[in-house]
Design an enzyme around this catalytic site. Structure first.
Site, PDB file in Angstrom:
ATOM      1  N   ASP A   1       0.850  -1.193   0.000  1.00 32.00           N
ATOM      2  CA  ASP A   1       0.000   0.000   0.000  1.00 32.00           C
ATOM      3  C   ASP A   1       0.887   1.245   0.000  1.00 32.00           C
ATOM      4  O   ASP A   1       1.772   1.384   0.847  1.00 32.00           O
ATOM      5  CB  ASP A   1      -0.878  -0.038   1.252  1.00 32.00           C
ATOM      6  CG  ASP A   1      -1.902   1.089   1.292  1.00 32.00           C
ATOM      7  OD1 ASP A   1      -1.745   2.084   0.545  1.00 32.00           O
ATOM      8  OD2 ASP A   1      -2.851   0.971   2.080  1.00 32.00           O
TER       9      ASP A   1
ATOM     10  N   LYS B   1       1.918  14.163 -15.683  1.00 27.94           N
ATOM     11  CA  LYS B   1       0.810  15.085 -15.772  1.00 27.94           C
ATOM     12  C   LYS B   1      -0.486  14.311 -15.542  1.00 27.94           C
ATOM     13  O   LYS B   1      -0.488  13.088 -15.688  1.00 27.94           O
ATOM     14  CB  LYS B   1       0.797  15.804 -17.135  1.00 27.94           C
ATOM     15  CG  LYS B   1       0.309  14.949 -18.304  1.00 27.94           C
ATOM     16  CD  LYS B   1       0.266  15.710 -19.608  1.00 27.94           C
ATOM     17  CE  LYS B   1      -1.062  16.291 -19.940  1.00 27.94           C
ATOM     18  NZ  LYS B   1      -2.145  15.360 -20.232  1.00 27.94           N
TER      19      LYS B   1
ATOM     20  N   HIS C   1       4.829  14.703 -22.150  1.00 33.46           N
ATOM     21  CA  HIS C   1       5.442  13.790 -23.125  1.00 33.46           C
ATOM     22  C   HIS C   1       5.655  14.452 -24.486  1.00 33.46           C
ATOM     23  O   HIS C   1       6.445  13.979 -25.294  1.00 33.46           O
ATOM     24  CB  HIS C   1       4.632  12.499 -23.260  1.00 33.46           C
ATOM     25  CG  HIS C   1       3.320  12.654 -23.968  1.00 33.46           C
ATOM     26  ND1 HIS C   1       2.149  12.935 -23.313  1.00 33.46           N
ATOM     27  CD2 HIS C   1       3.004  12.556 -25.285  1.00 33.46           C
ATOM     28  CE1 HIS C   1       1.164  13.004 -24.186  1.00 33.46           C
ATOM     29  NE2 HIS C   1       1.644  12.782 -25.390  1.00 33.46           N
TER      30      HIS C   1
ATOM     31  N   GLU D   1      -7.363  15.909 -33.953  1.00 28.09           N
ATOM     32  CA  GLU D   1      -7.427  14.465 -33.724  1.00 28.09           C
ATOM     33  C   GLU D   1      -8.666  13.928 -34.420  1.00 28.09           C
ATOM     34  O   GLU D   1      -9.777  14.407 -34.165  1.00 28.09           O
ATOM     35  CB  GLU D   1      -7.473  14.150 -32.232  1.00 28.09           C
ATOM     36  CG  GLU D   1      -6.197  14.554 -31.492  1.00 28.09           C
ATOM     37  CD  GLU D   1      -6.281  14.350 -29.992  1.00 28.09           C
ATOM     38  OE1 GLU D   1      -5.256  13.962 -29.395  1.00 28.09           O
ATOM     39  OE2 GLU D   1      -7.357  14.577 -29.412  1.00 28.09           O
TER      40      GLU D   1
ATOM     41  N   ASP E   1      -6.468  19.303 -20.887  1.00 23.29           N
ATOM     42  CA  ASP E   1      -5.817  18.115 -21.405  1.00 23.29           C
ATOM     43  C   ASP E   1      -4.651  18.437 -22.323  1.00 23.29           C
ATOM     44  O   ASP E   1      -3.610  17.774 -22.268  1.00 23.29           O
ATOM     45  CB  ASP E   1      -6.838  17.241 -22.145  1.00 23.29           C
ATOM     46  CG  ASP E   1      -6.309  15.855 -22.452  1.00 23.29           C
ATOM     47  OD1 ASP E   1      -5.571  15.302 -21.615  1.00 23.29           O
ATOM     48  OD2 ASP E   1      -6.643  15.314 -23.521  1.00 23.29           O
TER      49      ASP E   1
ATOM     50  N   HIS F   1       0.664  20.891 -23.458  1.00 21.82           N
ATOM     51  CA  HIS F   1       1.288  20.604 -24.755  1.00 21.82           C
ATOM     52  C   HIS F   1       1.359  21.816 -25.674  1.00 21.82           C
ATOM     53  O   HIS F   1       2.413  22.163 -26.212  1.00 21.82           O
ATOM     54  CB  HIS F   1       0.521  19.503 -25.487  1.00 21.82           C
ATOM     55  CG  HIS F   1       0.337  18.239 -24.712  1.00 21.82           C
ATOM     56  ND1 HIS F   1       1.229  17.812 -23.755  1.00 21.82           N
ATOM     57  CD2 HIS F   1      -0.637  17.294 -24.762  1.00 21.82           C
ATOM     58  CE1 HIS F   1       0.803  16.658 -23.254  1.00 21.82           C
ATOM     59  NE2 HIS F   1      -0.319  16.335 -23.845  1.00 21.82           N
TER      60      HIS F   1
ATOM     61  N   LYS G   1     -11.215  17.083 -31.060  1.00 21.43           N
ATOM     62  CA  LYS G   1     -11.409  15.684 -31.437  1.00 21.43           C
ATOM     63  C   LYS G   1     -12.446  15.569 -32.550  1.00 21.43           C
ATOM     64  O   LYS G   1     -13.212  16.499 -32.784  1.00 21.43           O
ATOM     65  CB  LYS G   1     -11.829  14.865 -30.213  1.00 21.43           C
ATOM     66  CG  LYS G   1     -10.737  14.807 -29.141  1.00 21.43           C
ATOM     67  CD  LYS G   1     -11.057  13.805 -28.055  1.00 21.43           C
ATOM     68  CE  LYS G   1      -9.932  13.737 -27.029  1.00 21.43           C
ATOM     69  NZ  LYS G   1      -8.694  13.183 -27.612  1.00 21.43           N
TER      70      LYS G   1
END
Length: 462
Positions: free
Chosen positions: A88, A141, A171, A209, A228, A233, A319
């Protein structure tokens, strides 16, 4: 910006049985071993009720899922470096067991592949076990959900680790095409002088996207496009494109330059922001049937600096767009006078633009005017493409973990930059801005056109 030699003697991965480890971490570790970067114990810590054999089996499945041969020499070596501690993360006994597994290791990289709410407890557990000194901590993140939470998270980590020891993951900073931008800017003497308000009319960044939120509805409905991808980014991409050149003081001067850019961005207002939601989003499992979370956002930014004052900077991300592509388009000012009018050529202005394709392929192109074949002197647009290749020379997490192992912070987000980015988007989080629906396969709601400078249009990546 190559990494230096590795100077840690152990890697500890918290949350090592999670999805990120399966999708990215194990394949990246093989890449690091293959490049001769990684040759220290890799200790997974998680609460899965597993032993070492099950943990290794999980790593093998990860490699197979990523079309990698677990029997290859680098994969076998990586699997041999694995250790495992089950327990844990809220129990000091787990950290004592981790400490025993570390043995004589004194320069440890801790990678926290866990939700941010666990960062503080893990940092405390490491410190209580006497294992914080001389260590680095790499955190995933999202780093906070707004400015207040990011500040609180920084304060929590700083109780046990100095800022120089904290490596905040974005990333996108591990994507090779972003390094293409750096090289194009600073290795070509004719490009960098053009990137000022004197020559640039506007800058657009589009992150399109073609896919929807799929099975991530529950996560996405708590997040939205601004949190997001824009706060992290896209603002990092913008800073890479417009920051002043680094100086001779070292790699940290590049982090300084990017931090100054983001700090100089004017905070967004509802008038600068358009939010959208694709048709059918509310039917996704895990999404509130009355959700007002955005799957698309377009913003118009202003950079209050001598170099960029007055240049509109537009970002849109969404998106279910027609393509999956991230592209920067730098539009240059038109020529001041049409010298061809004396030859009867009118209405044929060509817009010069420098474009960087960031994902999924890498490409740099320049739109130039040339003479249209035939009689007269009518200009026509020509696209000069001078760098085009796959966007994946190595996995982003291979580059990022390797950089953290070597102590290279240039691939990570610094405290002041993260907080400055939250200051930019904080005023338009939540339902401050109405959300407009848009059809799947479109470029988003038409209301975003109002953000464009007069006479400009959105550049749609092909």
């Amino acid at each position: 910006m190559a990494t230096d030699r590795v100077d840690v003697d152990a890697l500890v991965v918290f949350g090592a049985t999670g999805d990120l480890a399966k999708l990215e971490t194990f394949p990246a570790l093989v890449g690091l071993v293959d490049r001769g970067v990684l040759d220290v114990p890799i200790i997974g810590v998680a609460a899965s009720g597993w032993g070492l054999d099950q943990f290794r089996d999980y790593a093998v499945r990860s490699l197979r899922d990523n079309r990698m041969d677990p029997g290859s020499p680098p994969a076998r070596k990586m699997l041999g470096l694995l250790r495992y501690v089950d327990g844990d993360l809220g129990d000091d006994v787990t950290y004592a067991a981790m400490s025993r597994e570390l043995g004589d290791a004194r320069r440890v990289l801790y990678y926290l592949e866990v939700p941010p709410l666990l960062f503080g407890r893990i940092a405390e557990g490491i410190a209580k076990a006497g294992r914080a000194e001389g260590a680095r901590v790499m955190v995933e993140k999202p780093f906070g959900t707004d400015l207040a939470s990011a500040v609180a998270l920084n304060e929590t980590l700083h109780q046990h680790f100095g800022e120089d020891a904290i490596y905040r993951v974005d990333h996108w900073l591990g994507l090779d095409p972003l390094n293409d931008v750096l090289v194009a800017r600073f290795a070509n003497s004719m490009i960098e002088p053009l990137l000022t308000r004197t020559h640039v009319e506007s800058i657009q960044i589009t992150m399109a996207e073609a896919f929807d939120v799929a099975d991530r509805g529950r996560f996405y409905d708590r997040t939205g496009a601004i949190r997001d991808v824009v706060q992290n980014h896209m603002l990092q991409v913008l800073a890479t494109v417009v920051a002043d050149p680094p100086d001779g003081s070292g790699a940290n001067s590049w982090l300084d330059a990017k931090s100054r850019v983001i700090a100089a961005l004017r905070p967004l207002t509802p008038a600068d922001t358009v939010r959208g939601q694709y048709d059918g989003y509310r039917d996704v499992e895990g999404v509130d049937p009355l959700s007002s979370v955005e799957t698309y956002v377009a913003v118009r930014l202003a950079l209050e600096s001598w170099r960029w004052a007055g240049v509109p900077m537009l970002i849109r991300a969404g998106k279910t767009m027609p393509v999956t592509a991230t592209e920067v388009s730098i539009r240059f000012r038109p020529v001041p006078y049409n010298v061809f009018a004396m030859l009867g050529v009118t209405g044929h202005e060509v817009t010069n633009a420098l474009r960087f394709r960031i994902w999924p392929t890498a490409r740099i192109s320049l739109s130039l005017a040339g003479k249209k074949p035939g009689p007269g002197a009518q200009p026509q647009a020509n696209e000069l493409v001078f760098a085009e290749h796959s966007g994946e020379d190595m996995r982003p997490y291979d580059r990022l973990i390797g950089a953290a192992l070597a102590g290279q912070r240039v691939f990570f987000a610094r405290e002041d930059t993260v907080e400055a980015a939250w200051r930019v988007v904080d005023p338009v989080l939540g339902d401050v801005v109405p959300v407009h629906t848009y059809p799947r396969g479109s470029w988003g709601p038409k209301e975003a056109d109002a953000l464009l400078p007069e006479g400009d249009h959105w550049h749609d990546p092909a």
